[in-house]
Write an enzyme that holds these catalytic residues in place. Structure first.
Site, PDB file in Angstrom:
ATOM      1  N   ASN A  49      17.831  14.334  53.711  1.00  0.00           N
ATOM      2  CA  ASN A  49      16.870  13.585  54.517  1.00  0.00           C
ATOM      3  C   ASN A  49      16.937  12.111  54.146  1.00  0.00           C
ATOM      4  O   ASN A  49      17.713  11.710  53.279  1.00  0.00           O
ATOM      5  CB  ASN A  49      15.460  14.154  54.328  1.00  0.00           C
ATOM      6  CG  ASN A  49      15.048  14.125  52.873  1.00  0.00           C
ATOM      7  OD1 ASN A  49      14.936  13.068  52.276  1.00  0.00           O
ATOM      8  ND2 ASN A  49      14.842  15.298  52.282  1.00  0.00           N
ATOM      9  N   ALA A  94       9.175  13.768  45.401  1.00  0.00           N
ATOM     10  CA  ALA A  94      10.488  14.008  46.010  1.00  0.00           C
ATOM     11  C   ALA A  94      10.336  14.594  47.407  1.00  0.00           C
ATOM     12  O   ALA A  94       9.380  15.315  47.690  1.00  0.00           O
ATOM     13  CB  ALA A  94      11.290  14.971  45.135  1.00  0.00           C
ATOM     14  N   ASP A 119       9.500  26.141  46.335  1.00  0.00           N
ATOM     15  CA  ASP A 119       8.565  25.018  46.385  1.00  0.00           C
ATOM     16  C   ASP A 119       8.344  24.561  44.940  1.00  0.00           C
ATOM     17  O   ASP A 119       7.710  25.269  44.148  1.00  0.00           O
ATOM     18  CB  ASP A 119       7.249  25.436  47.055  1.00  0.00           C
ATOM     19  CG  ASP A 119       6.378  24.220  47.331  1.00  0.00           C
ATOM     20  OD1 ASP A 119       6.188  23.405  46.399  1.00  0.00           O
ATOM     21  OD2 ASP A 119       5.907  24.079  48.470  1.00  0.00           O
ATOM     22  N   ILE A 120       8.886  23.403  44.614  1.00  0.00           N
ATOM     23  CA  ILE A 120       8.913  22.979  43.208  1.00  0.00           C
ATOM     24  C   ILE A 120       7.505  22.740  42.676  1.00  0.00           C
ATOM     25  O   ILE A 120       7.105  23.291  41.649  1.00  0.00           O
ATOM     26  CB  ILE A 120       9.792  21.720  43.053  1.00  0.00           C
ATOM     27  CG1 ILE A 120      11.230  22.076  43.438  1.00  0.00           C
ATOM     28  CG2 ILE A 120       9.732  21.188  41.610  1.00  0.00           C
ATOM     29  CD1 ILE A 120      12.150  20.913  43.643  1.00  0.00           C
ATOM     30  N   LYS A 174      -2.436  21.743  52.189  1.00  0.00           N
ATOM     31  CA  LYS A 174      -1.401  21.813  51.134  1.00  0.00           C
ATOM     32  C   LYS A 174      -2.021  21.692  49.748  1.00  0.00           C
ATOM     33  O   LYS A 174      -1.549  22.314  48.792  1.00  0.00           O
ATOM     34  CB  LYS A 174      -0.378  20.685  51.313  1.00  0.00           C
ATOM     35  CG  LYS A 174       0.682  21.053  52.315  1.00  0.00           C
ATOM     36  CD  LYS A 174       1.666  19.960  52.586  1.00  0.00           C
ATOM     37  CE  LYS A 174       2.372  20.320  53.885  1.00  0.00           C
ATOM     38  NZ  LYS A 174       3.190  19.243  54.399  1.00  0.00           N
TER      39      LYS A 174
END
Ligand code: C5P
Length: 420
Positions: A226, A291, A323-324, A354
């Protein structure tokens, strides 16, 4: 108390200021003055080329010390000026550092006083490159500079902008004020940095930050990724370090210079980022996930370059990446975790969902798309968190440089962290 006036931590430090022959040598006079004002004792060592741009008398008057430029100096005690100066130095700073002096240093030359001192001194060494942008982008210069970094030299700049030769680009020497700020920052203790920054409560804490994009390999020559530049994460890392934290930056591939004083762990893919995040989080206090992790990766990484074939369409089978930040928040319950929510619509609703779904302590809601945030130098965000009564709180931060924003965000994040 302002950052500039507090604690001159260069007090009593012996600095060898190397000046090589570039037009930016005129700025070294101001640098010498500012270093002296910050409390340092300065001895200037000039290369032959520097004499064409500035006189020793200028430095002598500004530092109160005689200027050195001769390798075989009959006046030096025992005739070994390079050894005396090398032993005397607590820091060696070369500003400006021309392409020529960088090349000589990178190859271990000892053919003048400055290069010989650098070989003979165990002191930390700093380099402020200054040259034409085309020269700075030359791979030979880059390789020489990188070689010096691998030997422990720290790079100060260079800066972008208009150059003396009329070109515009990267290669300007950092402004003397910035060089002094960087030196102050990298040589001071966490408590001194905290006191200068005005942000309290973070001195000595370990902050882990993820930054930049991840790249998910398709085959040996292609990847999915991205547009993230990493600027926000890098600005947060610099601000956290300036506030006195010990900072580890886990960075995807970006074109940014790592901030001074920070440990950088370079990774490529989301899985590598998760591995690094896991091992860095075991002794961390705060985890900030800035990130832009790729949500999916190709299910198969082809061993060889994928061929076009005759079909007019092709499809890719993707699998979800871990999902870190959610994994880290789940595995390290006492770690204070902050995420970012980059959204193109329903910003606050999506961000707050979230916040709870990923079990975060705070989330930074960031409107993206239409030229906003990604790869920009400025950003505007809203910080969301739940108070002790589980009521959603929010604070908006207006459009400003990512560096300014990073300082303000950290101030708010650290304040909330201390209430936990
Ligand atoms: O779910 P979404 O990607 O919008 O969440 C954004 C937040 O989660 C950011 O803090 C980002 O760094 C983090 N994230 C992550 N690992 C992923 C995806 C996002 O840590 N695989």
């Amino acid at each position: 108390m302002s950052a500039q006036t507090a604690l001159p931590t260069l007090q009593g430090k012996h600095i060898v200021l190397g000046v090589s022959g570039g037009i930016a040598a005129y700025k070294s006079a101001l640098l010498a003055r500012l270093l002296k004002k910050a409390g340092a004792d300065i001895k200037v060592v000039m290369t032959q080329g520097a004499h064409a741009f500035i006189t020793p008398l200028t430095f002598q008057a500004l530092t109160g010390n005689s200027v050195h430029d001769t390798l075989l100096d009959a006046d030096a005690e025992a005739g070994m000026g390079h050894i005396e100066l090398a032993r005397w130095a607590d820091l060696v700073v070369i500003a400006p550092a021309t392409a020529n002096v960088i090349a000589r240093l990178a190859n271990g030359h000892a053919d003048d006083l400055l290069t010989t001192i650098c070989l003979a001194s165990p002191a930390p060494k700093y380099l402020a490159p200054a040259m034409n942008q085309q020269m700075w982008s030359n791979p030979i210069v880059r390789a020489n500079t990188e070689r010096l970094e691998t030997f422990g030299w720290s790079l100060l700049g260079p800066d972008d902008g208009e150059q003396a030769c009329g070109d515009v680009g990267s290669g300007r020497m950092l402004e003397p004020e910035t060089i002094v700020e960087r030196l102050l920052s990298s040589t001071s203790s966490p408590a001194e940095r905290a006191s200068r920054s005005g942000i309290s409560g973070i001195s000595g804490k370990k902050v882990v930050i993820t930054a930049g994009p991840t790249r998910e390999a398709l085959d040996p020559v292609r990847y999915l990724s991205n547009y993230s530049s990493g600027k926000m994460g890098y600005a947060l890392a610099a601000a956290a370090y300036a506030a006195g934290a010990s900072v580890t930056l886990i960075s995807g591939p970006v074109q940014l210079e790592p901030p001074t004083g920070i440990t950088v762990v370079n990774v490529t893919s989301a899985e590598q980022m998760l591995d690094a995040a896991r091992s860095e989080s075991s002794d961390a206090d705060i985890f900030i996930a800035a990130a832009a992790v790729a949500d999916f990766r190709p299910q198969q990484v082809a061993e060889h370059k994928i061929k076009k074939g005759g079909d007019s369409t092709a499809s890719l089978e993707l699998v979800k990446n871990p999902d870190i930040v959610a994994t880290i928040a789940g595995e390290y319950a006492s770690l204070f975790c902050v995420g970012f929510a980059a959204e193109t619509q329903s910003l606050l609703e999506n961000a707050s969902s979230k916040l709870t779904r990923k079990k975060l302590d705070m989330i930074v809601a960031n409107q993206v798309g239409e030229g906003l945030a990604f790869d920009q130098d400025s950003n505007a965000v809203t910080l969301l968190w739940q108070d002790a009564q589980q009521t959603l709180q929010q604070r908006a931060f207006p459009m400003q440089s990512k560096h300014q924003l990073a300082r303000q965000l950290l101030d708010a994040i650290f304040a909330h962290y201390q209430t936990q």
